[in-house]
Scaffold this motif. Structure first.
Motif, short mmCIF file in Angstrom:
data_model
loop_
_atom_site.label_atom_id
_atom_site.label_comp_id
_atom_site.label_asym_id
_atom_site.label_seq_id
_atom_site.Cartn_x
_atom_site.Cartn_y
_atom_site.Cartn_z
N UNK A 65 -29.76 31.53 54.53
CA UNK A 65 -28.90 30.88 55.51
C UNK A 65 -28.11 31.96 56.23
N UNK A 66 -28.23 31.98 57.56
CA UNK A 66 -27.48 32.93 58.38
C UNK A 66 -26.59 32.19 59.35
N UNK A 67 -25.37 32.68 59.48
CA UNK A 67 -24.41 32.16 60.45
C UNK A 67 -23.99 33.36 61.27
N UNK A 68 -24.24 33.28 62.57
CA UNK A 68 -24.06 34.45 63.40
C UNK A 68 -25.13 35.47 63.03
N UNK A 69 -24.76 36.71 62.93
CA UNK A 69 -25.72 37.76 62.56
C UNK A 69 -25.72 38.06 61.08
N UNK A 70 -24.97 37.28 60.29
CA UNK A 70 -24.80 37.61 58.88
C UNK A 70 -25.46 36.58 57.96
N UNK A 71 -26.24 37.08 57.01
CA UNK A 71 -26.77 36.20 55.98
C UNK A 71 -25.63 35.81 55.06
N UNK A 72 -25.46 34.51 54.86
CA UNK A 72 -24.33 34.02 54.06
C UNK A 72 -24.72 33.59 52.65
N UNK A 73 -25.97 33.10 52.49
CA UNK A 73 -26.37 32.63 51.17
C UNK A 73 -27.89 32.54 51.09
N UNK A 74 -28.37 32.51 49.84
CA UNK A 74 -29.79 32.28 49.56
C UNK A 74 -29.90 31.14 48.56
N UNK A 82 -36.98 22.90 34.60
CA UNK A 82 -36.26 21.83 33.91
C UNK A 82 -34.75 22.09 33.84
N UNK A 83 -34.33 23.34 33.75
CA UNK A 83 -32.91 23.64 33.58
C UNK A 83 -32.16 23.79 34.89
N UNK A 84 -32.62 24.63 35.75
CA UNK A 84 -31.88 24.93 36.97
C UNK A 84 -32.84 24.97 38.17
N UNK A 85 -33.18 23.78 38.72
CA UNK A 85 -34.16 23.76 39.81
C UNK A 85 -33.61 24.31 41.13
N UNK A 86 -32.28 24.38 41.26
CA UNK A 86 -31.66 24.88 42.49
C UNK A 86 -30.71 26.01 42.13
N UNK A 87 -31.03 27.20 42.64
CA UNK A 87 -30.18 28.38 42.40
C UNK A 87 -29.60 28.84 43.72
N UNK A 88 -28.32 29.20 43.69
CA UNK A 88 -27.60 29.63 44.89
C UNK A 88 -27.07 31.03 44.67
N UNK A 89 -27.32 31.91 45.64
CA UNK A 89 -26.77 33.27 45.59
C UNK A 89 -26.00 33.54 46.88
N UNK A 90 -25.02 34.41 46.79
CA UNK A 90 -24.21 34.77 47.96
C UNK A 90 -22.87 34.07 47.98
N UNK A 91 -22.79 32.92 47.33
CA UNK A 91 -21.52 32.20 47.12
C UNK A 91 -21.52 31.74 45.67
#
Length: 163
Positions: A65-74, A82-91
């Motif tokens: 995910x980019x906002x402006x010219x900066x990547x904010x999260x992946x 089964x344990x963690x189907x959605x992982x978030x990095x950057x925040x």
């Protein structure tokens, strides 16, 4: 801040984002690539507010995910995990809830709610209500909602014709 995400019925947009006053504030459009897609949140002035790039197939995809010219999260989706189907990095946020029913929230490390997402019916018709606790997180949270909603409805975030 409250927003409503409504699946679009045409082929030009995937979703329309409506504010609490019932005004359309963003349209979500996309381009398919051979092994992924690009999705854009476009404001009312036709400016790109945010961009999502994805790689992979519907069961296992990676998004940036980019906002402006900066990547904010992946975001990594592995629907077979089964344990963690959605992982978030950057925040420092975590997914909590049920992706298939689209009833979920994002929480921070202290378990404070960053965003809630759930089905609703109002003057906008059948849509999903998104409550975002902090205005500075609006675009990022809307991008997360677009990724997760489009995964459930179509397997990947791209404009699809209404059936």
């Amino acid at each position: 801040m409250k927003f409503y995400i409504k699946q679009s019925t045409g082929t030009e947009a995937l979703f329309t984002v409506i504010d609490a006053l019932g005004q359309s504030v963003y349209s979500v459009t996309g381009d398919s690539l051979s092994i992924g897609s690009k999705v854009y949140l476009i404001d009312n002035n036709q400016n790109e507010a945010a961009r999502i790039f994805s790689l992979g197939i519907s069961a296992m995809s990676k998004y940036s995910i980019s906002i402006g010219d900066k990547e904010r999260a992946r975001v990594t989706l592995n629907l077979a995990a089964s344990k963690q189907p959605i992982k978030i990095k950057g925040v420092s946020w975590k997914f909590r809830g049920d992706l298939l029913t689209r009833s979920y929230d994002l929480i921070d490390l202290d378990s404070a709610v960053v965003m809630t997402h759930g089905r609703c019916w109002n003057e906008n018709g059948d849509c999903f209500a998104v409550d975002i606790a902090n205005q500075s997180n609006v675009l990022l949270c809307l991008c997360f909602a677009v990724i997760l909603d489009s995964t459930v409805i179509g397997g990947s975030p791209k404009a699809i014709p209404a059936s």
